[in-house]
Design a protein around this motif. Sequence first.
Motif, mmCIF file in Angstrom:
data_model
loop_
_atom_site.group_PDB
_atom_site.id
_atom_site.type_symbol
_atom_site.label_atom_id
_atom_site.label_comp_id
_atom_site.label_asym_id
_atom_site.label_seq_id
_atom_site.Cartn_x
_atom_site.Cartn_y
_atom_site.Cartn_z
ATOM 1 N N SER A 12 0.848 -1.230 -0.167
ATOM 2 C CA SER A 12 -0.171 0.063 -0.134
ATOM 3 C C SER A 12 0.814 1.219 0.189
ATOM 4 O O SER A 12 0.322 2.335 -0.399
ATOM 5 C CB SER A 12 -1.055 0.001 1.005
ATOM 6 N N LEU A 15 0.927 2.741 -3.554
ATOM 7 C CA LEU A 15 -0.156 3.554 -3.971
ATOM 8 C C LEU A 15 -0.101 4.913 -3.318
ATOM 9 O O LEU A 15 -0.397 6.084 -3.804
ATOM 10 C CB LEU A 15 -1.479 2.931 -3.316
ATOM 11 N N LYS A 16 0.100 5.107 -1.921
ATOM 12 C CA LYS A 16 0.417 6.349 -1.242
ATOM 13 C C LYS A 16 1.352 7.277 -1.752
ATOM 14 O O LYS A 16 1.289 8.406 -2.154
ATOM 15 C CB LYS A 16 0.595 6.060 0.274
ATOM 16 N N THR A 66 2.854 8.482 3.655
ATOM 17 C CA THR A 66 3.331 7.415 2.922
ATOM 18 C C THR A 66 3.722 6.299 3.802
ATOM 19 O O THR A 66 3.331 5.110 4.013
ATOM 20 C CB THR A 66 4.122 7.876 1.625
#
Length: 142
Positions: A12, A15-16, A66
């Motif tokens: 993930s 994506l951040k 992030t």
Amino acid sequence: MNWFKQRILDNSTLLKFLLVGVLNTMVGLGSIFILYNTLHFNYWISTSLGNILGIICSYILNKSFTFQSKKSANKTIWKFILVSIVCYLFSYYLGHLFNIFMHTNDLGSKNKLIENTSIFVASVLYTLCNYIGHKYFTFKKD
């Protein structure tokens, strides 16, 4: 390939990082194109100043959002700057070589288009290089 998929693509933080990258792109690349095309600064000055602005924005958002790093700025900022400089030099030098190649082979009849394309290609390389450097060096989980 499995390591790459598991560590990079299924994470993930990527994506951040990309979402933060959209904002960084608007700040950094937008500044580069304004400096280069509107204010007529040269390639190196434009890309340097634009990336400095993007780096400031990037550090703040990547540290807090992030990678959600709790490490102090004293421990991370020098790493962030180092990774950013290395990625900048690597990526924009390759972009500059692309520009030279296009002009040397007489493929550069549209100078601004070729030069802007080299800036864009370099910024993609810069993003990928930065993600790997910041994930596994700057904000590496202990």
